[in-house]
Design an enzyme around this catalytic site. Sequence first.
Site, PDB file in Angstrom:
ATOM      1  N   LYS A 169       9.960 -14.140 -43.163  1.00  0.00           N
ATOM      2  CA  LYS A 169      10.184 -14.831 -44.477  1.00  0.00           C
ATOM      3  C   LYS A 169       9.317 -16.209 -44.347  1.00  0.00           C
ATOM      4  O   LYS A 169      10.079 -17.135 -45.102  1.00  0.00           O
ATOM      5  CB  LYS A 169      11.840 -15.294 -44.598  1.00  0.00           C
ATOM      6  CG  LYS A 169      12.712 -14.138 -44.578  1.00  0.00           C
ATOM      7  CD  LYS A 169      14.094 -14.287 -44.694  1.00  0.00           C
ATOM      8  CE  LYS A 169      14.572 -14.783 -43.443  1.00  0.00           C
ATOM      9  NZ  LYS A 169      16.234 -14.573 -43.241  1.00  0.00           N
ATOM     10  N   ASP A 205      22.834 -13.553 -40.308  1.00  0.00           N
ATOM     11  CA  ASP A 205      23.640 -13.970 -41.699  1.00  0.00           C
ATOM     12  C   ASP A 205      24.258 -12.604 -42.037  1.00  0.00           C
ATOM     13  O   ASP A 205      25.371 -12.783 -42.708  1.00  0.00           O
ATOM     14  CB  ASP A 205      22.608 -14.313 -42.755  1.00  0.00           C
ATOM     15  CG  ASP A 205      21.510 -13.539 -43.008  1.00  0.00           C
ATOM     16  OD1 ASP A 205      21.090 -12.667 -42.101  1.00  0.00           O
ATOM     17  OD2 ASP A 205      20.709 -13.818 -43.858  1.00  0.00           O
TER      18      ASP A 205
HETATM   19  C1  BGC Z   1      15.594 -11.143 -41.083  1.00  0.00           C
HETATM   20  C2  BGC Z   1      16.952 -10.902 -40.932  1.00  0.00           C
HETATM   21  C3  BGC Z   1      18.039 -11.424 -42.050  1.00  0.00           C
HETATM   22  C4  BGC Z   1      17.289 -11.009 -43.201  1.00  0.00           C
HETATM   23  C5  BGC Z   1      18.284 -11.625 -44.643  1.00  0.00           C
HETATM   24  C6  BGC Z   1      15.156 -11.018 -42.484  1.00  0.00           C
HETATM   25  O1  BGC Z   1      13.954 -11.317 -42.832  1.00  0.00           O
HETATM   26  O2  BGC Z   1      14.575 -10.581 -40.269  1.00  0.00           O
HETATM   27  O3  BGC Z   1      17.591 -11.206 -39.632  1.00  0.00           O
HETATM   28  O4  BGC Z   1      19.250 -10.996 -41.777  1.00  0.00           O
HETATM   29  O5  BGC Z   1      16.131 -11.660 -43.457  1.00  0.00           O
HETATM   30  O6  BGC Z   1      18.339 -12.851 -44.332  1.00  0.00           O
END
Ligand code: BGC
Length: 465
Positions: A169, A205
């Site tokens: 992200k 989360d």
């Molecule tokens: C992460 C996860 C997370 C999800 C939602 C992803 O990019 O790898 O760990 O739960 O985003 O936030």
Amino acid sequence: MLDHRARMDSSKKEKVEQILSEFQLREGDLKKVMRRMQKEMDRGLKLETHQEASVKMLPTYVRSTPEGSEVGDFLSLDLGGTNFRVMLVKVGEGEEGQWTVKTKHQMYSIPEDAMTGTAEMLFDYISECISDFLDKHQMKHKKLPLGFTFSFPVRHEDIDKGILLNWTKGFKASGAEGNNVVGLLRDAIKRRGDFEMDVVAMVNDTVATMISCYYEDHRCEVGMIVGTGCNACYMEEMQNVELVEGNEGRMCVNTEWGAFGASGELDEFLLEYDRVVDEMSLNPGQQLYEKIIGGKYMGEIARLVLLKLVNENLLFNGEASEKLKTKGSFETRFISQVESDPGDRKQIYNILTSFGLLPSAIDCDIVRMVCERVSTRAAQMCSAGLAGVINRMRDSRSEEILKITVGVDGSVYKLHPSFKDRFHATVRQLTPGCDITFLQSEEGSGRGAALISAVACKMACMISQ
Ligand code: BGC
């Protein structure tokens, strides 16, 4: 003249339809994605294949049989989107089990250089925010138990210990991958030296969301996020969690399904726009499933489609504005806003003029078509994943009808006007023999982290006695 115009418009729309038809997924396609996802989930759980599986199925050390829980004040941290949040949550015990109230909270935006600098910079910034929060509420003297919602892939060794596998992200802070995240936080707090905290639990989360909904509905055994990123967790039989010893009860597994596709499982569904989004991202080749669904990427996919239509002379008289040509300018919230337009096109018109464009009515309609196709595909792809999880649970529990609740959070799920409905309908279509309730979580990250910290505190007390 009018007739000619109308004919031009409808032939334009037809051409657009044709270009957008690539986004269509048939039921057979979704079943294919679901089965491949299930196969990767199985490989992720097994010791022998875990290493090479694209879906990591990470054990969380959150178990099905909590040994009671402490009550009192807990500090919750939430890191994983564009903001960092600090919350004070009160956990109490009532006749119906635990309850929580968020008493105080504060949101801090994360500066770009903290996201992509060094791990030290990022965690120093986090502890600076905690210090500010404690100052504001005159709580510096208290050593509170702290629960950390950290929304990235973590390989846990225990509930309060785990290494970051890789950033997602848009985060890229160097020196964090491969290290114990709780250790990084503790070190940063120590470096500041102006307050103390007892870090007792770290959760994803999805896990925090599931836990917070579980206290409302004991059938909640799945947690899902469709926000900046996309992921799900669920309660798996311990005997199938080969990475952790023991066969009794269940453990929550963080699927990290966003990584699905890294071994080519999605290749036949990826479009030219997906490939550009991936190539231009901070983690090319990774998180391909997430890049179709997550809010970090959906707007950019739509922008690339719009540019393609401009190039084909089907939109905005064949001319894009500088802003529309700018990477990242068409945020996912615009997709939600375009699709929320009641039909008079005013909202769409306003968004497009804010992009320096002068859209005609037909331009507005085409932009809406693009948004609908992109967000519908996201909802359907996401459904295939969740159906994979739920069908797996039904098979392993051999119940005639699996009654289950899914706790959900995230900006795309909550703010898009029809993502939810399309998503629910497709999941139900793909899960015969299952009776699914979707529960929207409120403040799930903070409350979930506090609740699990309360359990962890109790366990720590029992061990030390
Ligand atoms: C992460 C996860 C997370 C999800 C939602 C992803 O990019 O790898 O760990 O739960 O985003 O936030």
